[in-house]
Motif scaffolding. Structure first.
Motif, mmCIF file in Angstrom:
data_model
loop_
_atom_site.group_PDB
_atom_site.id
_atom_site.type_symbol
_atom_site.label_atom_id
_atom_site.label_comp_id
_atom_site.label_asym_id
_atom_site.label_seq_id
_atom_site.Cartn_x
_atom_site.Cartn_y
_atom_site.Cartn_z
ATOM 1 N N ASP A 188 0.834 -1.200 0.000
ATOM 2 C CA ASP A 188 0.000 0.000 0.000
ATOM 3 C C ASP A 188 0.870 1.252 0.000
ATOM 4 N N LYS A 189 0.219 2.435 0.149
ATOM 5 C CA LYS A 189 0.941 3.705 0.065
ATOM 6 C C LYS A 189 1.900 3.916 1.227
ATOM 7 N N LYS A 190 1.690 3.203 2.335
ATOM 8 C CA LYS A 190 2.573 3.337 3.493
ATOM 9 C C LYS A 190 3.765 2.377 3.446
ATOM 10 N N GLY A 191 3.829 1.567 2.398
ATOM 11 C CA GLY A 191 4.916 0.606 2.285
ATOM 12 C C GLY A 191 4.654 -0.711 2.974
ATOM 13 N N ASN A 192 3.440 -0.921 3.473
ATOM 14 C CA ASN A 192 3.107 -2.181 4.127
ATOM 15 C C ASN A 192 2.916 -3.285 3.095
ATOM 16 N N ILE A 193 3.531 -4.428 3.342
ATOM 17 C CA ILE A 193 3.378 -5.567 2.438
ATOM 18 C C ILE A 193 2.018 -6.213 2.668
ATOM 19 N N LEU A 194 1.278 -6.398 1.586
ATOM 20 C CA LEU A 194 -0.036 -7.041 1.657
ATOM 21 C C LEU A 194 0.030 -8.483 1.172
ATOM 22 N N ALA A 195 0.898 -8.744 0.211
ATOM 23 C CA ALA A 195 1.080 -10.103 -0.305
ATOM 24 C C ALA A 195 2.377 -10.122 -1.098
#
Length: 326
Positions: A188-195
């Motif tokens: 996402d835009k915050k750099g969090n890994i989603l997959a």
């Protein structure tokens, strides 16, 4: 010369030279690897698995997945070297898996299923392109997310999207990517890994055929060996190139199942975890069955996490061991 009868190396500080006792595994062990990192309730997922024995050997198993009501919801069977996958539409956060090996049944729990989140599926069956499918559960708010496609630290493609309830599907030509492990990362835009998912791109690989001829079949020690080498492309045309040569004694050669070379070591084994038995088997053919085996290896031993939060300065990088100055 020396006296080697006493092999103990106990120190004078009371530290005993004792080897740690290895924790033995069960007769049948089973690990699960949800595609993209996590299985999510309400989203159809592919779940990779690996079955091995007490000594780490690959096992052939069959079995089924049961929900909390005791009803079977999916079936599984090993496809290649203890690995396989099954399809699952999670409705709860815990399932029981019952497998059979050599006439006996073994129970396992498949849990840690997220109640909400994202799932990324990579379809590698097409020779020319990847198909990437992104799905999300209704709980996460609609937001701009992106898929980064990289190889050996270089980004080759980025696809941004705003997910609705329907899955987002796009294709990526394999010709735009180099040969090797391709890393698909959804964030996402915050750099969090989603997959995240690894896949191996074999499309740009070209093979040359090297043949060698000698004057004799066998030579006595210290006898000069005259050898002629020829290098040809796939259609038989001669190719000019440079190469290195290694000579070994066939009589003392120890055979192992690890038949590696420059290609498998630099492009495959170095980018995934664990021992890869006979890695060249994944490159001898470019047919659908071989691609399925290679993609299964990526789902299992390529199952990984990449710290995008640190790379994007979202979370601080703390040095544990500084570079030596002398």
């Amino acid at each position: 010369d020396g006296n080697y009868a006493e092999k103990a190396m106990d120190s004078g500080f009371g530290v005993k030279n004792e080897r740690k006792k290895e924790k033995k595994g069960g007769k049948v062990n089973l690990a699960f690897f949800p595609e993209g990192g996590n299985a999510v309730v309400g989203i159809a997922s592919r779940i990779g698995f690996k079955a091995w024995g007490a000594k780490g050997e690959d096992l052939q198993i069959t079995g089924a997945v049961y929900n909390s009501s005791g009803n079977s919801v999916s079936f599984l069977s090993t496809y290649h070297q203890g690995m396989g996958f099954f399809e699952l539409l999670p409705e709860t956060t815990s399932y029981k898996v019952i497998v059979e090996h050599e006439g006996k049944q073994y129970d396992f729990n498949f849990s840690d299923i997220l109640p909400a989140g994202y799932v990324m599926r990579i379809n590698d069956t097409n020779e020319e392109s990847y198909q990437i499918e992104i799905s999300k559960s209704p709980v996460p708010p609609r937001d701009t997310i992106a898929v980064s496609v990289s190889c050996r630290g270089t980004v080759y493609a980025v696809e941004a999207m705003r997910l609705a309830d329907a899955p987002y599907v796009f294709r990526l030509p394999k010709s735009r990517l180099p040969a090797g492990c391709i890393q698909f990362t959804l964030y996402d835009k915050k750099g969090n890994i989603l997959a995240e998912r690894l896949s191996f791109n074999t499309r740009p690989l070209t093979y040359y055929r090297l043949s060698a001829q000698t004057e004799k079949q066998a030579y006595v020690p210290l006898k000069k060996v005259n050898m002629s080498l020829s290098l040809n492309d796939s259609i038989g045309n001669p190719v000019e190139s440079s190469f290195s040569l290694s000579v070994r004694d066939a009589g003392t050669e120890i055979y192992t199942s690890y038949q590696d070379n420059i290609l498998t070591d630099l492009l495959l084994s170095s980018d995934i975890k664990g021992y890869v038995a006979n890695p060249m088997q994944y490159f001898e053919k470019d047919d659908r069955a071989t691609r399925m085996k290679l993609d299964l290896l990526m789902m299992v031993q390529g199952w990984c996490r990449y710290d995008w939060q640190t790379m994007a300065d979202v979370s601080p990088f703390r040095v544990k061991h500084y570079i030596e100055q002398a």
